[in-house]
Design a protein around this motif. Structure first.
Motif, PDB file in Angstrom:
ATOM      1  N   LEU A   1       0.845  -1.163   0.154  1.00 28.39           N
ATOM      2  CA  LEU A   1       0.007   0.054   0.089  1.00 28.39           C
ATOM      3  C   LEU A   1       0.674   1.291   0.026  1.00 28.39           C
ATOM      4  N   THR A   2       0.598   2.246  -0.965  1.00 25.02           N
ATOM      5  CA  THR A   2       1.300   3.317  -1.077  1.00 25.02           C
ATOM      6  C   THR A   2       0.504   4.590  -1.119  1.00 25.02           C
ATOM      7  N   ASP A   3       0.781   5.777  -0.621  1.00 21.47           N
ATOM      8  CA  ASP A   3       0.033   6.976  -1.036  1.00 21.47           C
ATOM      9  C   ASP A   3       0.654   8.113  -1.862  1.00 21.47           C
ATOM     10  N   GLY A   4       1.835   7.469  -2.065  1.00 21.43           N
ATOM     11  CA  GLY A   4       2.869   8.876  -2.802  1.00 21.43           C
ATOM     12  C   GLY A   4       3.690   8.286  -3.920  1.00 21.43           C
ATOM     13  N   ARG A   5       4.508   9.077  -4.377  1.00 23.82           N
ATOM     14  CA  ARG A   5       5.405   8.619  -5.609  1.00 23.82           C
ATOM     15  C   ARG A   5       6.531   8.384  -4.779  1.00 23.82           C
ATOM     16  N   ASN A   6       7.497   7.411  -5.661  1.00 22.31           N
ATOM     17  CA  ASN A   6       8.605   6.749  -5.188  1.00 22.31           C
ATOM     18  C   ASN A   6       9.776   7.745  -5.309  1.00 22.31           C
ATOM     19  N   GLU A   7       9.842   8.777  -4.265  1.00 15.15           N
ATOM     20  CA  GLU A   7      10.720   9.894  -4.600  1.00 15.15           C
ATOM     21  C   GLU A   7      12.210   9.853  -3.931  1.00 15.15           C
ATOM     22  N   HIS A   8      12.172   8.613  -3.084  1.00 13.91           N
ATOM     23  CA  HIS A   8      13.613   8.666  -2.455  1.00 13.91           C
ATOM     24  C   HIS A   8      14.418   7.445  -2.974  1.00 13.91           C
ATOM     25  N   GLU A   9      14.339   6.942  -4.343  1.00 14.17           N
ATOM     26  CA  GLU A   9      15.018   6.062  -4.835  1.00 14.17           C
ATOM     27  C   GLU A   9      14.742   6.225  -6.460  1.00 14.17           C
TER      28      GLU A   9
ATOM     29  N   VAL B   1      -3.379   4.424  -2.324  1.00  9.43           N
ATOM     30  CA  VAL B   1      -4.538   4.915  -1.890  1.00  9.43           C
ATOM     31  C   VAL B   1      -4.535   6.736  -1.906  1.00  9.43           C
ATOM     32  N   GLY B   2      -5.625   7.520  -2.218  1.00  9.79           N
ATOM     33  CA  GLY B   2      -5.688   8.865  -2.524  1.00  9.79           C
ATOM     34  C   GLY B   2      -5.521   9.050  -3.963  1.00  9.79           C
ATOM     35  N   THR B   3      -4.847  10.284  -4.272  1.00 12.53           N
ATOM     36  CA  THR B   3      -4.727  10.540  -5.527  1.00 12.53           C
ATOM     37  C   THR B   3      -3.124  11.164  -5.715  1.00 12.53           C
ATOM     38  N   ASP B   4      -2.322  10.994  -4.936  1.00  7.74           N
ATOM     39  CA  ASP B   4      -0.959  11.695  -5.044  1.00  7.74           C
ATOM     40  C   ASP B   4      -0.097  10.624  -5.481  1.00  7.74           C
TER      41      ASP B   4
END
Length: 452
Positions: A173-181, A204-207
């Motif tokens: 489950l994730t709610d965000g972008r994979n910004e730290h790799e 989950v959500g829209t981000d």
């Protein structure tokens, strides 16, 4: 069609649908291969009662499976705070759905991965006590940090690798972008984990980024979906876990053998979703290759096989391909053939026979095009190419209408105003809710089964 089975695996059958007749000079052969598994687990997860039930009311058939749940605990999960609360509740609901004897663990995912339960690099065995302990551990989850999904998957892989079970499964489950790799780091992780465990991924959500989440599920032969409203997570997690608990046999491969001179054009899963398996071939002896299909319970899936045969004269016929379902031997011995079917080519001067399009092939060719034009249309819309987006999404509406794919038609109507579905005449909506656009993109590969 042939069937082979052992008592410890479901029974598999293969049915081949094709028009085997080719005109003089014809070389393209297409077939829809329907694979059905019966007599294994129940994908519905219905509890048994009486002597065969465990104390939890769930059948104690889970000792053959291990599951790791990866929960996004990055800082954005606190906006709004109900998001994390819903994630905890959903994970608890999934834990309640585990069969007694299933090995399980929970991973806290941020820019690093941490074992939440049970810890010490191991998995717990599902039972009343461990379920209660796991739910207590969930209450201690803290939100904060970034997102590096590859680290979560690598930890899940390490935990699952030590489990002496047939079914290894992850829920992410994730709610965000994979910004730290980097994207390359995530791709390397997916390549390393492919074939080692399957994984369902949820945004989950829209981000979050649709292509990241669907890419994870695709690489690990799982499902992907959006849960736009976090309050829907518990029901979704319960359904995912029920399906995982219904799996009985893992690592089944679709083996394609072709005679000398036959070229493979593509191998695709076309139902329940479109998934191109062509590039995932591993060699399996002379003129044979294996395509991964993941784990199976009681279910049916359709595959589209397309080959190019050498030219032959009128009246000639040949075996164009042999499709087998293969189960590797855990001890490294000879694999078991679960079922097989044959794809044929017959050359004829009967124009009516050679020009007839098999309805199954026609249907799934349209469903594959539907998935493609939705993606192309949404990409064009994001790039500001509104004419291109209108054309592609109009074609999508036309295909969805013609094939009876009502679910996709409904999702498309949130993005375009349909003037005439039959001709694909549409207008782009001026304003589209982000959740509606993401739902259409995430579910674009879902297909409707052909009416036999």
């Amino acid at each position: 069609m042939a069937n082979f089975s052992k008592s410890n695996v479901p029974q598999f059958s293969v049915d081949v649908y094709q028009n085997e007749y080719l005109p003089e000079g014809g070389r393209e052969v297409s077939a829809i291969v329907t694979v059905t598994s019966t007599g294994g687990g129940t994908t519905g997860g219905a509890p048994l009662t009486g002597a065969s039930a465990s104390p939890s009311g769930i059948p104690a058939r889970g000792a053959n499976a291990a599951v790791v749940i990866m929960v996004d605990c990055s800082g954005s999960m606190d906006y709004p705070p109900t998001k994390m609360r819903n994630a905890r509740d959903a994970t608890a609901a999934a834990i309640d759905t585990l069969r007694d004897g299933t090995l399980f663990g929970i991973v806290d995912g941020t820019h690093v991965a941490r074992e939440v339960y049970p810890g010490n690099g191991r998995l717990a065995t599902a039972g009343a006590a461990t379920r209660a302990q796991a739910k207590e551990a969930l209450r201690r989850l803290k939100v904060g940090g970034g997102t590096a999904i590859g680290t979560w998957l690598r930890l899940a892989d390490r935990l699952l690798a030590d489990a002496d079970v047939a079914i290894r499964h992850g829920i992410l489950l994730t709610d965000g972008r994979n910004e730290h790799e980097s994207p390359d780091a995530l791709r390397a992780t997916l390549d390393a984990c492919a074939g080692r465990f399957t994984c369902d991924a949820r945004g989950v959500g829209t981000d979050w980024e649709v292509k990241e989440v669907t890419g994870i599920a695709s690489a690990l032969l799982g499902t992907a979906d959006i849960v736009a409203d976090p309050s829907g997570l518990a029901a979704d997690f319960t359904q995912m876990m029920e399906t995982a608990m219904g799996k009985e046999v893992a690592d089944v491969a679709l083996r394609l053998w072709t005679p000398v001179g036959v070229e493979i054009q593509f191998v695709k899963q076309v139902a329940p979703t479109v998934e191109d398996l062509t590039a995932r071939r591993t060699e399996a002896g002379p003129r044979a290759g294996d395509y991964p299909t993941g784990s199976w319970g009681d279910e049916s899936r359709d595959y589209h096989v397309s080959v190019r045969v050498p030219e032959a004269g009128i009246g000639r016929e040949m075996l164009a391909a042999r499709v087998s379902l293969i189960l590797p031997d855990a001890a490294g011995g000879a694999p078991q053939t679960l079922s097989q079917g044959l794809v044929r080519a017959v050359w004829t001067d009967d124009m009516a026979a050679s020009t007839r399009i098999n309805p199954q092939v026609a249907h799934y060719t349209g469903q594959a095009e539907l998935a493609q034009v939705i993606q192309q249309g949404l990409d064009a819309r994001k790039a500001g190419d509104f004419d291109g987006a209108t054309a592609k999404l109009g074609r999508a509406v036309q295909l969805a209408s013609a094939s009876g794919n009502a679910d996709t038609a409904k999702l498309l109507s949130k993005v375009v105003d349909v003037v005439d579905a039959a001709t694909g005449t549409v207008r782009l909506k001026a304003k589209v809710a982000e959740a509606d656009e993401m739902t259409l993109e995430t579910r674009s590969t879902k297909t409707v089964r052909v009416k036999k």
